[in-house]
Each structure stands twice: as structure tokens, then as C-alpha cells.
Design an enzyme around this catalytic site. Structure first.
Site, mmCIF file in Angstrom:
data_model
loop_
_atom_site.group_PDB
_atom_site.id
_atom_site.type_symbol
_atom_site.label_atom_id
_atom_site.label_comp_id
_atom_site.label_asym_id
_atom_site.label_seq_id
_atom_site.Cartn_x
_atom_site.Cartn_y
_atom_site.Cartn_z
ATOM 1 N N ARG A 1 -1.401 -6.640 -7.696
ATOM 2 C CA ARG A 1 -2.525 -7.344 -8.321
ATOM 3 C C ARG A 1 -3.409 -6.357 -9.089
ATOM 4 O O ARG A 1 -3.799 -6.611 -10.230
ATOM 5 C CB ARG A 1 -3.326 -8.062 -7.230
ATOM 6 C CG ARG A 1 -4.564 -8.812 -7.686
ATOM 7 C CD ARG A 1 -5.106 -9.582 -6.488
ATOM 8 N NE ARG A 1 -6.484 -10.034 -6.631
ATOM 9 C CZ ARG A 1 -6.840 -11.179 -7.188
ATOM 10 N NH1 ARG A 1 -5.930 -11.988 -7.691
ATOM 11 N NH2 ARG A 1 -8.107 -11.530 -7.254
ATOM 12 N N HIS B 1 -1.394 -6.065 -2.560
ATOM 13 C CA HIS B 1 -2.560 -6.083 -3.447
ATOM 14 C C HIS B 1 -2.434 -5.051 -4.568
ATOM 15 O O HIS B 1 -3.080 -5.186 -5.610
ATOM 16 C CB HIS B 1 -3.828 -5.822 -2.639
ATOM 17 C CG HIS B 1 -4.984 -6.692 -3.035
ATOM 18 N ND1 HIS B 1 -4.977 -8.061 -2.884
ATOM 19 C CD2 HIS B 1 -6.167 -6.384 -3.603
ATOM 20 C CE1 HIS B 1 -6.126 -8.550 -3.326
ATOM 21 N NE2 HIS B 1 -6.852 -7.558 -3.762
ATOM 22 N N ARG C 1 -3.094 -12.808 -4.941
ATOM 23 C CA ARG C 1 -3.370 -12.283 -3.610
ATOM 24 C C ARG C 1 -2.176 -12.644 -2.716
ATOM 25 O O ARG C 1 -1.474 -13.621 -2.977
ATOM 26 C CB ARG C 1 -4.640 -12.889 -3.025
ATOM 27 C CG ARG C 1 -5.900 -12.660 -3.863
ATOM 28 C CD ARG C 1 -7.085 -13.369 -3.221
ATOM 29 N NE ARG C 1 -8.323 -13.138 -3.956
ATOM 30 C CZ ARG C 1 -8.826 -13.961 -4.873
ATOM 31 N NH1 ARG C 1 -8.172 -15.083 -5.170
ATOM 32 N NH2 ARG C 1 -9.949 -13.691 -5.500
ATOM 33 N N LYS D 1 -9.558 -18.186 -3.029
ATOM 34 C CA LYS D 1 -10.585 -18.166 -1.998
ATOM 35 C C LYS D 1 -11.442 -19.424 -2.101
ATOM 36 O O LYS D 1 -11.815 -19.848 -3.184
ATOM 37 C CB LYS D 1 -11.461 -16.917 -2.151
ATOM 38 C CG LYS D 1 -10.747 -15.617 -1.793
ATOM 39 C CD LYS D 1 -11.699 -14.444 -1.844
ATOM 40 C CE LYS D 1 -11.016 -13.160 -1.373
ATOM 41 N NZ LYS D 1 -11.940 -11.999 -1.426
ATOM 42 N N HIS E 1 -11.756 -14.108 -9.750
ATOM 43 C CA HIS E 1 -12.950 -13.424 -9.260
ATOM 44 C C HIS E 1 -14.177 -14.299 -9.502
ATOM 45 O O HIS E 1 -14.354 -14.835 -10.594
ATOM 46 C CB HIS E 1 -13.148 -12.089 -9.983
ATOM 47 C CG HIS E 1 -12.203 -11.026 -9.536
ATOM 48 N ND1 HIS E 1 -11.936 -9.903 -10.295
ATOM 49 C CD2 HIS E 1 -11.454 -10.898 -8.409
ATOM 50 C CE1 HIS E 1 -11.056 -9.152 -9.652
ATOM 51 N NE2 HIS E 1 -10.757 -9.738 -8.512
ATOM 52 N N TYR F 1 -11.722 -2.527 -12.925
ATOM 53 C CA TYR F 1 -10.531 -2.147 -13.684
ATOM 54 C C TYR F 1 -10.875 -1.390 -14.964
ATOM 55 O O TYR F 1 -10.024 -0.692 -15.502
ATOM 56 C CB TYR F 1 -9.673 -3.387 -13.961
ATOM 57 C CG TYR F 1 -9.224 -4.017 -12.671
ATOM 58 C CD1 TYR F 1 -8.320 -3.357 -11.831
ATOM 59 C CD2 TYR F 1 -9.751 -5.227 -12.239
ATOM 60 C CE1 TYR F 1 -7.948 -3.896 -10.612
ATOM 61 C CE2 TYR F 1 -9.375 -5.774 -11.026
ATOM 62 C CZ TYR F 1 -8.476 -5.105 -10.215
ATOM 63 O OH TYR F 1 -8.117 -5.628 -9.006
#
Length: 302
Positions: A250, A247, A152, A176, A273, A282
Site C-alpha cells: 500500500r 501494508h 489495507r 475503516k 484516508h 508520501y
């Protein structure tokens, strides 16, 4: 007695503190939740209803007003998610007699398929960097790391030298909620870091940024906005007409892994994730590619 405005402002502040201290959400995520809840509170002020006293009818009215204003389904879903988080907080605090979100439906969404670069387009962007410019090796290195590690943009600008282990072939990333993960780094990106480090270490570095890898011209930490501009300018220099952002690298990294047969759980771990459902997008991107190929060469199209 506190005024309505005080109740809204205090509740919003307490909610944001909860997201930071108890949920450990990133500043960007907290800002998104806060923006949505602030809009909701603005509507409640107009209805003359305090947050803890709102009903599902009040919520539905708010959402219908958002729809009437042209809000997309994706944004509707985000608003609902933010408001549900608010009421989970109020419920946990014992401020509700009934949670108005219990009977609130979230808009159904078709999966949003992100823009993805082909391997050739990624290479074209990397090759378009002018290494004779002062910022050339830095920009090339940033793009290599974005793609090679699927970072990110916040993870990229926060990457520390002490978290890079080139001899072992991985970097340590804080994603995150400050969650830590180890990500393998390919040799092209490792080589780019070594070249950039020679230039970086020879220049001036501000005291607060001594352990930060990517620096601006004044020796300070790069901002997210600067990286966005660099990516867009470099894509234009490479003749890429797709609308892309940091992004996009990514997304491209993850899509190319899935296309080459990588296990979805491995991709989930590399991207950081929390849910495998986020990573599954994806597989949809990969499916779209072969669907387009079939349609292009289908006998009915000839």
C-alpha cells in the site's frame, strides 16, 4: 455502591460501545484504543482515582511512567490520542466538570517514513510466486491486488466477488468505519483475478464464504495473519531483505503514484484516508528519495 473496579470496567465497556456504534471505528482501531485506555485505568487504580475525577496531573504522571518504561514518542502520542478520545466521550455524556485533556500536550513527532519497495522489487516479488503450487495463482493475485489497488490487509481479506467490476475497471472497497470507495484496478491485477477465479470456483467453497474472493485451502475466508505470512515468505523467496508487511504494498503503491505526479487529493481518495495530512507522508518519502540521490552524487562526496 459500585466498586472502583466496576467503574473502570463499566466505563471501558461503554467507551468501546461508543467507538463502535457512534464513531463506527474498525475492530482493530477499537482494540488499540481499548488497550491504551485499559493501561491508563490500571494506573488510575493505583492512584486511587476514578476516570471522571482524574486531573491533568494524573494524566501527566501516567504518561511520565510510560516514558520512564521506554515508550517511544509515537506510542506516547497514541496513548494521548486514546485518552483524549475517552474524555471526549465522558464529556459528551455529561460526566465531567472539567476535561483534564484540555491542558495536555501531545508529543511532537517527526514524520515516520514507511518502508517502500521499488517497482523492480515489487515485480521481483510477483515473479517469484510459483504458479505450479495449488496456492500459486491465489498468492500472485493477492499481491497484484494489494499493490494495484493500495488496499489495507483487512480490505483485501474482506474483498467480495460482488464488489469486483473488471469490465468497468474498478472494485468497490469498504474501508475503516465501513466507508465505501471505488478504486481503479489495473489490467495485470484484473488478469490475475480472472486466472485465480477459474481455480477458486473449481474447488470447494464454504457457504459463509461464497462471495469472498480470497479463500484458504479449506474454502473459508483467509485471515489477516495468513496474508502477513504469505507476504513475508514471498519477499524472502524474491531475495528482498527489507522488513515488509502487506501494508508495504500500500505504501509502495501510494509512493509510486506521487513520484509519477498524481494529485495528492486523488491518492487520498484511492487510499481512503480521512485526512489529507495522512496522505502527505508520501510527499516526505518522495523527498527522501531525491535527497538521497543528491547526496549520493553531490560533488563534495566525490
Amino acid at each position: 455502591m459500585r466498586s472502583h473496579a466496576d467503574i473502570y470496567e463499566t466505563t471501558l465497556r461503554e467507551f468501546l460501545d461508543y467507538l463502535k456504534l457512534e464513531r463506527s471505528l474498525s475492530p482493530n482501531t477499537r482494540a488499540g484504543y481499548g488497550s491504551d485506555v485499559a493501561l491508563y485505568f490500571e494506573a488510575l487504580r493505583g492512584y486511587g482515582v476514578e476516570p471522571a475525577a482524574a486531573t491533568v496531573d494524573d494524566l501527566s504522571r501516567f504518561l511520565q511512567e510510560q516514558v520512564d518504561a521506554g515508550l517511544s514518542k509515537r506510542s506516547q502520542a497514541r496513548r494521548v490520542s486514546s485518552v483524549k478520545a475517552l474524555y471526549r466521550f465522558l464529556d459528551a455524556e455529561g460526566r465531567l466538570t472539567e476535561n483534564p485533556c484540555d491542558r495536555l500536550a501531545t508529543p511532537r513527532l517527526n514524520p515516520h517514513l514507511p518502508t517502500v519497495l521499488s517497482v523492480e522489487e515489487v515485480l521481483a516479488i510477483l515473479d517469484s510466486v510459483d504458479l505450479s503450487k495449488p496456492e500459486g495463482h491465489r498468492n500472485r493475485c493477492m499481491l497484484e491486488v494489494l499493490y494495484s489497488c493500495g488496499l489495507r490487509v483487512s480490505e483485501l481479506v474482506g474483498l467480495r466477488i460482488s464488489d469486483i467490476f473488471l469490465d468497468e475497471g474498478f472494485i468497490r472497497v469498504f474501508g475503516k468505519g465501513s466507508k465505501q470507495r471505488l478504486v481503479p484496478i489495473g489490467e495485470p491485477a484484473a488478469a490475475a483475478i480472472r486466472l485465480y477465479r477459474e481455480q477458486r470456483d473449481a474447488g470447494s467453497v464454504k457457504k459463509a464464504a461464497e462471495d469472498i474472493l480470497f479463500l484458504n485451502r479449506r474454502g473459508g475466508k483467509l485471515t489477516r495473519e495468513m496474508v502477513f505470512h504469505i507476504v513475508k515468505d514471498q519477499a524472502a523467496a524474491a531475495g528482498i531483505r527489507k522488513s515488509i508487511s502487506p501494508h508495504t504494498f500500500r505504501h509502495s503503491f501510494a509512493t509510486h503514484l506521487v513520484e509519477n505526479g498524481a494529485d495528492l487529493r486523488v491518492v487520498q481518495e484511492m487510499l481512503g484516508h480521512e485526512s489529507i495530512l495522512t496522505t502527505e507522508i508520501y510527499t516526505h518519502v518522495d523527498t527522501r528519495k531525491w535527497q538521497d540521490t543528491i547526496l549520493q552524487y553531490h560533488p563534495a562526496r566525490k
